[in-house]
Write a protein that holds these residues in place. Structure first.
Motif, PDB file in Angstrom:
ATOM      1  N   ASN A 127       0.825  -1.213   0.000  1.00 46.62           N
ATOM      2  CA  ASN A 127       0.000   0.000   0.000  1.00 46.62           C
ATOM      3  C   ASN A 127       0.857   1.260   0.000  1.00 46.62           C
ATOM      4  O   ASN A 127       0.526   2.250  -0.658  1.00 46.62           O
ATOM      5  N   LEU A 128       1.965   1.234   0.723  1.00 50.72           N
ATOM      6  CA  LEU A 128       2.866   2.396   0.719  1.00 50.72           C
ATOM      7  C   LEU A 128       3.484   2.589  -0.654  1.00 50.72           C
ATOM      8  O   LEU A 128       3.665   3.725  -1.110  1.00 50.72           O
ATOM      9  N   ASN A 129       3.820   1.494  -1.327  1.00 53.37           N
ATOM     10  CA  ASN A 129       4.360   1.610  -2.686  1.00 53.37           C
ATOM     11  C   ASN A 129       3.349   2.278  -3.618  1.00 53.37           C
ATOM     12  O   ASN A 129       3.704   3.132  -4.432  1.00 53.37           O
ATOM     13  N   ILE A 130       2.084   1.877  -3.485  1.00 55.90           N
ATOM     14  CA  ILE A 130       1.046   2.479  -4.321  1.00 55.90           C
ATOM     15  C   ILE A 130       0.895   3.957  -3.994  1.00 55.90           C
ATOM     16  O   ILE A 130       0.811   4.812  -4.889  1.00 55.90           O
ATOM     17  N   LEU A 131       0.854   4.291  -2.710  1.00 55.43           N
ATOM     18  CA  LEU A 131       0.702   5.687  -2.297  1.00 55.43           C
ATOM     19  C   LEU A 131       1.846   6.545  -2.825  1.00 55.43           C
ATOM     20  O   LEU A 131       1.622   7.678  -3.275  1.00 55.43           O
ATOM     21  N   LEU A 132       3.063   6.026  -2.801  1.00 52.73           N
ATOM     22  CA  LEU A 132       4.202   6.806  -3.291  1.00 52.73           C
ATOM     23  C   LEU A 132       4.093   7.050  -4.790  1.00 52.73           C
ATOM     24  O   LEU A 132       4.474   8.118  -5.285  1.00 52.73           O
ATOM     25  N   ARG A 133       3.552   6.102  -5.525  1.00 56.39           N
ATOM     26  CA  ARG A 133       3.364   6.312  -6.969  1.00 56.39           C
ATOM     27  C   ARG A 133       2.252   7.316  -7.237  1.00 56.39           C
ATOM     28  O   ARG A 133       2.339   8.118  -8.166  1.00 56.39           O
ATOM     29  N   VAL A 134       1.206   7.294  -6.404  1.00 55.34           N
ATOM     30  CA  VAL A 134       0.159   8.313  -6.507  1.00 55.34           C
ATOM     31  C   VAL A 134       0.746   9.682  -6.198  1.00 55.34           C
ATOM     32  O   VAL A 134       0.492  10.667  -6.909  1.00 55.34           O
ATOM     33  N   ALA A 135       1.548   9.759  -5.133  1.00 58.39           N
ATOM     34  CA  ALA A 135       2.164  11.034  -4.756  1.00 58.39           C
ATOM     35  C   ALA A 135       3.075  11.547  -5.857  1.00 58.39           C
ATOM     36  O   ALA A 135       3.155  12.764  -6.096  1.00 58.39           O
ATOM     37  N   ASP A 136       3.743  10.656  -6.547  1.00 59.54           N
ATOM     38  CA  ASP A 136       4.623  11.083  -7.640  1.00 59.54           C
ATOM     39  C   ASP A 136       3.803  11.697  -8.774  1.00 59.54           C
ATOM     40  O   ASP A 136       4.213  12.686  -9.393  1.00 59.54           O
ATOM     41  N   ALA A 137       2.624  11.116  -9.047  1.00 62.38           N
ATOM     42  CA  ALA A 137       1.755  11.695 -10.072  1.00 62.38           C
ATOM     43  C   ALA A 137       1.266  13.083  -9.655  1.00 62.38           C
ATOM     44  O   ALA A 137       1.209  14.010 -10.479  1.00 62.38           O
ATOM     45  N   ILE A 138       0.927  13.251  -8.370  1.00 63.90           N
ATOM     46  CA  ILE A 138       0.462  14.555  -7.884  1.00 63.90           C
ATOM     47  C   ILE A 138       1.605  15.561  -7.878  1.00 63.90           C
ATOM     48  O   ILE A 138       1.411  16.743  -8.181  1.00 63.90           O
ATOM     49  N   ARG A 139       2.791  15.105  -7.549  1.00 62.71           N
ATOM     50  CA  ARG A 139       3.946  16.005  -7.613  1.00 62.71           C
ATOM     51  C   ARG A 139       4.131  16.524  -9.044  1.00 62.71           C
ATOM     52  O   ARG A 139       4.415  17.702  -9.257  1.00 62.71           O
ATOM     53  N   TYR A 140       3.941  15.643 -10.012  1.00 66.64           N
ATOM     54  CA  TYR A 140       4.037  16.060 -11.418  1.00 66.64           C
ATOM     55  C   TYR A 140       2.916  17.043 -11.757  1.00 66.64           C
ATOM     56  O   TYR A 140       3.138  18.055 -12.434  1.00 66.64           O
ATOM     57  N   ALA A 141       1.690  16.757 -11.280  1.00 67.34           N
ATOM     58  CA  ALA A 141       0.568  17.663 -11.555  1.00 67.34           C
ATOM     59  C   ALA A 141       0.834  19.045 -10.963  1.00 67.34           C
ATOM     60  O   ALA A 141       0.538  20.067 -11.592  1.00 67.34           O
ATOM     61  N   HIS A 142       1.405  19.082  -9.765  1.00 69.06           N
ATOM     62  CA  HIS A 142       1.719  20.382  -9.150  1.00 69.06           C
ATOM     63  C   HIS A 142       2.754  21.135  -9.970  1.00 69.06           C
ATOM     64  O   HIS A 142       2.702  22.370 -10.058  1.00 69.06           O
ATOM     65  N   SER A 143       3.689  20.384 -10.578  1.00 70.51           N
ATOM     66  CA  SER A 143       4.674  21.065 -11.425  1.00 70.51           C
ATOM     67  C   SER A 143       4.019  21.691 -12.657  1.00 70.51           C
ATOM     68  O   SER A 143       4.571  22.617 -13.259  1.00 70.51           O
ATOM     69  N   ARG A 144       2.837  21.191 -13.007  1.00 69.29           N
ATOM     70  CA  ARG A 144       2.081  21.741 -14.126  1.00 69.29           C
ATOM     71  C   ARG A 144       1.040  22.741 -13.657  1.00 69.29           C
ATOM     72  O   ARG A 144       0.196  23.179 -14.438  1.00 69.29           O
ATOM     73  N   GLY A 145       1.065  23.084 -12.353  1.00 67.87           N
ATOM     74  CA  GLY A 145       0.149  24.086 -11.826  1.00 67.87           C
ATOM     75  C   GLY A 145      -1.242  23.585 -11.542  1.00 67.87           C
ATOM     76  O   GLY A 145      -2.185  24.373 -11.462  1.00 67.87           O
ATOM     77  N   LEU A 146      -1.434  22.273 -11.368  1.00 63.40           N
ATOM     78  CA  LEU A 146      -2.762  21.695 -11.173  1.00 63.40           C
ATOM     79  C   LEU A 146      -2.921  21.139  -9.764  1.00 63.40           C
ATOM     80  O   LEU A 146      -1.986  20.555  -9.198  1.00 63.40           O
ATOM     81  N   VAL A 147      -4.114  21.307  -9.188  1.00 63.45           N
ATOM     82  CA  VAL A 147      -4.486  20.732  -7.904  1.00 63.45           C
ATOM     83  C   VAL A 147      -5.606  19.732  -8.169  1.00 63.45           C
ATOM     84  O   VAL A 147      -6.628  20.084  -8.760  1.00 63.45           O
ATOM     85  N   HIS A 148      -5.434  18.479  -7.727  1.00 64.70           N
ATOM     86  CA  HIS A 148      -6.419  17.435  -8.020  1.00 64.70           C
ATOM     87  C   HIS A 148      -7.703  17.635  -7.216  1.00 64.70           C
ATOM     88  O   HIS A 148      -8.804  17.565  -7.748  1.00 64.70           O
ATOM     89  N   ARG A 149      -7.608  17.811  -5.922  1.00 67.37           N
ATOM     90  CA  ARG A 149      -8.697  18.124  -4.995  1.00 67.37           C
ATOM     91  C   ARG A 149      -9.578  16.934  -4.602  1.00 67.37           C
ATOM     92  O   ARG A 149     -10.389  17.064  -3.693  1.00 67.37           O
ATOM     93  N   ASP A 150      -9.459  15.802  -5.250  1.00 63.44           N
ATOM     94  CA  ASP A 150     -10.359  14.700  -4.896  1.00 63.44           C
ATOM     95  C   ASP A 150      -9.598  13.371  -4.851  1.00 63.44           C
ATOM     96  O   ASP A 150     -10.051  12.364  -5.401  1.00 63.44           O
ATOM     97  N   LEU A 151      -8.457  13.382  -4.192  1.00 60.98           N
ATOM     98  CA  LEU A 151      -7.660  12.159  -4.077  1.00 60.98           C
ATOM     99  C   LEU A 151      -8.265  11.237  -3.021  1.00 60.98           C
ATOM    100  O   LEU A 151      -8.575  11.655  -1.908  1.00 60.98           O
ATOM    101  N   LYS A 152      -8.389   9.969  -3.380  1.00 62.98           N
ATOM    102  CA  LYS A 152      -8.903   8.934  -2.476  1.00 62.98           C
ATOM    103  C   LYS A 152      -8.663   7.593  -3.159  1.00 62.98           C
ATOM    104  O   LYS A 152      -8.431   7.529  -4.376  1.00 62.98           O
ATOM    105  N   PRO A 153      -8.665   6.489  -2.410  1.00 62.54           N
ATOM    106  CA  PRO A 153      -8.410   5.177  -3.022  1.00 62.54           C
ATOM    107  C   PRO A 153      -9.364   4.834  -4.157  1.00 62.54           C
ATOM    108  O   PRO A 153      -8.987   4.140  -5.097  1.00 62.54           O
TER     109      PRO A 153
END
Length: 812
Positions: free
Chosen positions: A261-287
């Protein structure tokens, strides 16, 4: 009020949130509706499409379990980003009634709460050209449902169809997802279609297009890939995307290990980190919004609420209609600023909160916000009321909970400053967990060492030799594990404390084994140099050194002695010295013998003889000329076969020895001094002589000669069967003793026979003579005899043997 409990939002957030909660609470029907709905993990969305001053547009309050209700005015949005409370009340009042008109009254169904604008009048089934003209380039694609009845298939109409719908994969508040086949590329895809009742709703269409274009612009391996954005013949919006063969994370999260589960969360966080670099906020993260593929894919989906930070600054006024902004999220995971409805308070820290909330769910087993109803869950999110964690969580899980709570701080300024910092915290925990795993392995190894028994017992016969031999190796392995754990996490107190206790235990073992220098080094490493135990070891070492000094003077003469010898400490059986003659006799190097315990040296050919030797030595304190056999180093032990009666082994490489031992005192310690004499040559000669005797007797028996022997020490006379026949003596009477034999000889012949025997015994000469012997019938028989002496290694006569025959056969 609830709004007054939230801190860290923009000045307008208290008013907005307060208005939302108060409005729900003052509407009895809506409050009842929401209070009857159980808390869930569905998305709550509040549309904030701006309208011209004094204008209005249609709106709707919708939950997936509720039907779409048209012709409701959308609340106005002020320039500060706040919803007008009066308009919002009218909107909720119109759509939240429970009279059954346009509403599914089943409170057990849960889903999205949506306020949007639109027009579903019959004339709007095909959207006006003006509506689509501002939506950008949208290529037309033909879509058709694949019929299961071939007779109903219209081949002409199906010829230009690009996507054939196979079946429904799922549905939400604004769209339906189908499995489809893309004919041009011949692949299976997923198609998301805007609900038909929202087809003419400009706000819904705008959000749908925004979601598709956000996904399409995010080129990241953990963001679901978008293939095509199109419009069908009727103006329906849809987009095709990669079809993931798998399920959402929430369906598997409880079956996966914490590490996975931590491995999955870190990959999700990496996607959000990329989105933030593009100026985007997801706002609805959940499993529920993370897809797990069958081949290890982790894909963040549902970007429908994603916002660009460039349009959320206070200087940007109210977002334009083209932006199609909305405030939303999932109450079970929602950040306080989302629950407060503070549009301008939404920042990258909002996604950090949501990632922390997912981490909380992974560890605790449930989302951070909960309530008996959906309304109670919304209040918990607004107040940032986080559920208490289970008491049975271990230290590792509690450390992760602390990371999650920092990410979920009410004030965004108290959270991690970036997703990168959150990732580093989780990775740091994983290194801590790796360190703790090494500590747990080390403790298991320590337990195995404990099963060997107390250190002073490890060389007892009851303990398997394999376990005795590797005690030091096991301690070394534990030490290596703990040092690696400390290298990974220098502040790991469990590793530091365990290493110290291990060193102390190792020091005690080394002391029991006599490795006093090693024990002192271990006490020093454990910071126990001045301890009472270390002081005792130092005294013991100093005493041993004094003993060694006194032994050195003695061993100088001992070492150069021509006789093989060993100096052994009586208390523990350790060989302190073995001279050159001894080492050459046994074929060992000095380091293979000196310093070893006698019980560990396989030099005894027969273990029973060793036990007899030890028992006699312990009983009498000394032993002389103990006859036994030693093994040369090259002798193969598995070939030995010790005779239970004689204790002798008859194979090459076995050395016949005589051992003489004395206990002596050197430097206050009792020592055992043993000398070893090689008698292999003598034993070989004796065996050869015995063999010759047997051969001679066999030959005599074959020649009809009676053989006899007279043992000097035992005075025993042995006759062969032929000797009984020659003398006429009954075999049942047995051989006569010496006096009986002399008494049976004719008186005139006795003296000359006795003289011949005496001369043979004293001078070692042979003899032959005739004499008369009285048989069992009382008659004298004329006999002839020859006698020969037998000598020992010192040329002493120990036996006379010879032959008997009738005088006529014996010659003159």
């Amino acid at each position: 009020m609830c709004g007054q409990l939230i801190r860290g939002c923009s000045p307008s957030s208290d008013v907005l949130m307060s208005s939302l909660i108060e409005t729900i609470e003052v509407d009895a029907a809506l409050s009842k509706r929401l209070a009857e709905m159980p808390a869930d993990s569905q998305t709550l969305t509040l549309s904030l499409d701006a309208i011209a001053e004094g204008g209005s547009s249609a709106g709707v309050l919708q939950h997936p379990s509720w039907a779409y209700v048209p012709h409701i005015a959308t609340p106005r949005v002020t320039t500060e980003g706040k919803v007008d409370a009066a308009d919002l009340a009218r909107t909720i009042e119109a759509t939240g009634s429970v009279d059954g008109e346009g509403v599914d009254a089943d409170p057990s169904r849960t889903g999205n709460l949506l306020i949007g604008a639109g027009d579903s009048s019959p004339s709007a089934l095909n959207p006006p050209a003006a509506t689509s003209s501002c939506e950008g380039f949208l290529p037309p694609r033909r879509v058709a449902m694949l019929s299961s009845d071939p007779t109903k298939a219209d081949c002409a109409s199906m010829k230009d169809v690009e996507y054939r719908l196979v079946g429904t994969l799922g549905s939400g508040g604004t769209g339906i997802v189908y499995q489809a086949h893309q004919r041009a590329i011949d692949r299976e895809v997923a198609i998301k279609v805007l609900r038909r009742e929202l087809a003419t709703d400009a706000s819904s269409r705008g959000r749908f297009l925004a979601e598709a274009r956000v996904i399409g612009a995010l080129d990241h391996p953990n963001v679901i890939a978008l293939h095509d954005l199109c419009i069908d013949d009727e103006g329906q919006l849809f987009y095709s995307m990669k079809r993931v063969d798998g399920a959402s994370w929430d369906q598997q999260i409880d079956t996966l290990s914490l590490e996975k589960n931590l491995n999955i969360l870190l990959r999700v966080a990496d996607a959000i980190r990329y989105a933030h670099s593009r100026g985007l906020v997801h706002r609805d993260l959940k499993p529920e919004n993370v897809m797990l593929g069958r081949f290890g894919e982790v894909l963040v989906a549902d970007w429908g609420l994603a916002l660009s930070k460039s349009s959320l600054t206070p200087t940007a006024a109210v977002p334009s209609t083209d932006s199609h902004h909305a405030i939303g999220g999932t109450p079970a995971y929602m950040a306080p600023e989302l629950a407060a409805g503070d549009l301008f308070g939404i920042t990258y820290a909002t996604d950090i909160y949501l990632l922390g909330a997912i981490l909380f769910r992974v560890v605790a087993g449930f989302p951070p916000h909960h309530g008996k109803s959906l309304l109670a869950c919304i209040r918990a999110a607004a107040n940032n009321q986080i559920e208490p964690v289970p008491e049975q969580l271990g230290d590792t899980e509690l450390e992760l909970i602390q990371i999650a709570l920092k990410a979920m701080a009410t004030d965004p300024l108290d959270r991690f400053t970036s997703v990168e910092e959150l990732i580093e915290a989780i990775e740091g925990h994983r290194s801590h967990e790796a360190s703790d795993r090494l500590v747990r392995r080390a403790k298991r190894r320590l337990a195995e060492i404990g099963e060997l028994g107390a250190p002073e017992e490890v060389c007892q016969e009851s303990v398997p030799s394999g376990l005795r031999a590797d005690r030091y190796e096991r301690f070394a392995a534990v030490d290596a594990l703990l040092r690696e754990a400390i290298e990974i996490w220098p502040d790991n107190r469990r590793a530091i404390d365990t290493l110290r206790s291990t060193q102390l235990e190792f020091a005690r073992t080394a002391t029991a084994q006599g490795d006093l220098d090693l024990a002192l080094v271990l006490y020093e490493s454990a910071g126990q140099t001045d301890s009472e135990a270390a002081a005792r070891v130092r005294k013991q070492r100093d005493r041993r050194e004094r003993v060694r000094e006194s032994q050195a003077k003695y061993s100088t003469l001992f070492t150069h002695s021509p006789d093989a010898g060993m100096l052994i400490r009586w208390s523990d059986g350790v060989v302190l010295e073995a001279n050159t003659a001894c080492l050459e006799l046994l074929g060992y190097a000095k380091e293979e013998v000196v310093g070893q315990k006698m019980t560990s040296l396989t030099i005894w050919a027969c273990p029973e003889k060793r036990e007899t030797f030890i028992e006699q030595l312990a009983r009498e304190g000394q032993i002389d000329n103990f006859e036994t056999q030693f093994l040369h180093k090259q002798t193969q032990l598995e070939e030995l076969n010790c005779d239970d009666k004689t204790g002798q082994v008859q194979i090459p490489g076995v050395i016949d020895v005589l051992i003489s031992s004395r206990t002596v005192h050197l430097g206050g310690e009792e020592m055992l001094l043993s000398t070893v004499r090689d008698i292999s040559a003598r034993k070989t000669a004796e065996r050869d002589l015995e063999y010759s005797r047997r051969r001679l007797r066999d030959l005599q028996r074959l020649a009809g000669l009676g053989s006899w022997s007279f043992a000097l020490q035992s005075q025993a006379i042995r006759w062969s069967e032929e000797a009984f026949r020659v003398t006429g003596r009954d075999v049942s009477r047995g051989a006569p003793d010496y006096n009986d034999f002399i008494a049976s000889i004719h008186p005139d012949d006795r003296e000359k026979l006795q003289v011949a025997v005496e001369r043979s015994l004293t001078q070692g000469t042979s003899y032959q003579l005739k004499f008369r012997y009285r048989d069992d019938q009382g008659k004298y028989r004329k006999l002839f005899t020859r006698g020969n002496p037998v000598f020992d290694a010192d040329d002493n006569v120990i036996e006379i043997y010879g032959i008997l025959q009738h005088a006529a056969a014996g010659g003159g």
